[in-house]
Design an enzyme around this catalytic site. Structure first.
Site, PDB file in Angstrom:
ATOM      1  N   ALA A 181       0.831  -1.204   0.000  1.00 25.83           N
ATOM      2  CA  ALA A 181       0.000   0.000   0.000  1.00 25.83           C
ATOM      3  C   ALA A 181       0.864   1.251   0.000  1.00 25.83           C
ATOM      4  O   ALA A 181       2.006   1.249   0.475  1.00 25.83           O
ATOM      5  CB  ALA A 181      -0.921   0.009   1.218  1.00 25.83           C
ATOM      6  N   CYS A 182       0.302   2.329  -0.545  1.00 27.69           N
ATOM      7  CA  CYS A 182       0.890   3.660  -0.454  1.00 27.69           C
ATOM      8  C   CYS A 182      -0.247   4.634  -0.166  1.00 27.69           C
ATOM      9  O   CYS A 182      -1.335   4.223   0.232  1.00 27.69           O
ATOM     10  CB  CYS A 182       1.650   4.029  -1.732  1.00 27.69           C
ATOM     11  SG  CYS A 182       0.601   4.195  -3.187  1.00 27.69           S
ATOM     12  N   GLN A 183      -0.034   5.919  -0.374  1.00 33.84           N
ATOM     13  CA  GLN A 183      -1.057   6.894  -0.009  1.00 33.84           C
ATOM     14  C   GLN A 183      -2.229   6.907  -0.984  1.00 33.84           C
ATOM     15  O   GLN A 183      -3.381   6.935  -0.584  1.00 33.84           O
ATOM     16  CB  GLN A 183      -0.441   8.294   0.093  1.00 33.84           C
ATOM     17  CG  GLN A 183      -1.358   9.347   0.691  1.00 33.84           C
ATOM     18  CD  GLN A 183      -1.682   9.075   2.151  1.00 33.84           C
ATOM     19  OE1 GLN A 183      -0.930   8.405   2.852  1.00 33.84           O
ATOM     20  NE2 GLN A 183      -2.806   9.591   2.616  1.00 33.84           N
ATOM     21  N   GLY A 185      -2.188   4.810  -4.075  1.00 29.59           N
ATOM     22  CA  GLY A 185      -2.276   3.576  -4.838  1.00 29.59           C
ATOM     23  C   GLY A 185      -1.400   3.507  -6.065  1.00 29.59           C
ATOM     24  O   GLY A 185      -1.300   2.440  -6.697  1.00 29.59           O
ATOM     25  N   LEU A 210      -4.072   4.257   1.025  1.00 32.13           N
ATOM     26  CA  LEU A 210      -4.518   4.482   2.395  1.00 32.13           C
ATOM     27  C   LEU A 210      -5.423   5.702   2.508  1.00 32.13           C
ATOM     28  O   LEU A 210      -6.188   5.815   3.456  1.00 32.13           O
ATOM     29  CB  LEU A 210      -3.299   4.633   3.304  1.00 32.13           C
ATOM     30  CG  LEU A 210      -2.356   3.422   3.345  1.00 32.13           C
ATOM     31  CD1 LEU A 210      -1.179   3.704   4.252  1.00 32.13           C
ATOM     32  CD2 LEU A 210      -3.107   2.172   3.799  1.00 32.13           C
TER      33      LEU A 210
END
Length: 290
Positions: A181-183, A185, A210
């Site tokens: 995951a990242c901020q 996507g 996220l």
């Protein structure tokens, strides 16, 4: 007929490719052939124009190459999802997998986002991180990033961590069922592509990142909500981000008044600086007049 001098705005063409878009419109001549120049000036102008054309062509080729590379990368990553090589999870499904099945959660966000909020029990290995170098190669990039919107969004200049794969391989075996995951996507999907090509076959990508998670989806630690981890700069200070507007709609007028007061303070500060500059200007003029 005597030699015609070159107009000033054509001379500036040799120093700035930004004026090279339309020679006839800037010079008021149909073409350079309508001018009669001295031989030395003609040769200098011709060489300068060729240099401008070559620089502009190189710049356009680089931009086109970047666009092609981005389009090709997007197709490759879409194919990973479409072919089921990388599985898709919503933030809520990712939360269930972490809490109920104890699946490892890989956070690939840069430090400026991770330090604001993170998922409890997650492993942080950024694929891109804040570029802290201060050398001849990085400073122009940082200045460009700031001028092109970094001052408003607060997004720093990032650099790829060439040790990303090695760090992941050191932490997780290749048969691990790994949630990435990242901020938003995007970077996490790029990380999934790298990991898949390195031999990881059980990858789960958090769609939307996220930022798309609701408060109850994941157990979060840190000083800020996950949704606010990706904002910054002047836009965050003034409360003009989508995340803050959504929060204001829930919190009501009390939340909005804080940012309204900040905006008013900015206007007052700018006004005070303007009046101060005027007073200083008058003072300098009075000194010179005496």
């Amino acid at each position: 007929m005597g030699a015609v001098s070159l107009p000033i705005n054509i001379v500036s063409l040799t120093n700035s490719n930004s004026n090279f878009t339309s020679l006839s419109s800037t010079s008021h001549y149909a073409s350079l052939s309508s001018l009669q120049l001295t031989p030395s000036l003609t040769a200098t102008t011709t060489l300068s124009l060729k240099s401008v054309v070559r620089v502009q062509a190189d710049s356009e080729d680089y931009e086109l190459k970047q666009m092609r590379d981005m389009a090709a990368a997007r197709k490759r990553r879409e194919a990973l999802i479409r072919d089921g090589k990388v599985k898709v999870l919503t933030p809520r499904e990712a939360g269930y997998a972490v809490q109920l099945s104890n699946k490892p959660f890989l956070d690939v966000r840069p430090s400026n986002e991770h330090n604001k909020a993170w998922v409890r029990g997650s492993t942080w290995i950024p694929i891109f991180d804040v570029d802290k170098r201060l050398d001849a190669g990085s400073i122009p990039r940082k200045v460009t990033n700031f001028v092109m919107g970094g001052w408003w969004s607060g997004l720093p200049t990032l650099s790829y961590d060439s040790q990303f794969l090695a760090k992941v391989e050191e932490k997780f075996p290749k048969d691990t069922e790994l949630i990435v995951a990242c901020q938003k996507g995007l970077r996490s999907l790029a990380a999934c592509e790298l990991l898949y090509n390195a031999g990881y076959q059980n990858l789960f990508w958090v769609q939307g990142g996220l930022e798309a998670a609701d408060d109850e989806d994941l157990i979060v630690e840190g000083p800020m909500p996950l949704k606010f981890a990706g904002i910054g700069g002047v836009s965050e200070f003034l409360g003009w981000t989508d995340q803050q507007r959504a929060a204001a709609a829930k919190e009501g007028w009390g939340y909005r008044l804080v940012f309204s007061a900040r905006l008013l303070g900015v206007f007052l500060a700018v006004d005070a600086l303007y009046l101060g500059a005027q007073q200083i200007g008058r003072y300098i003029q009075d000194i010179r007049s005496h």
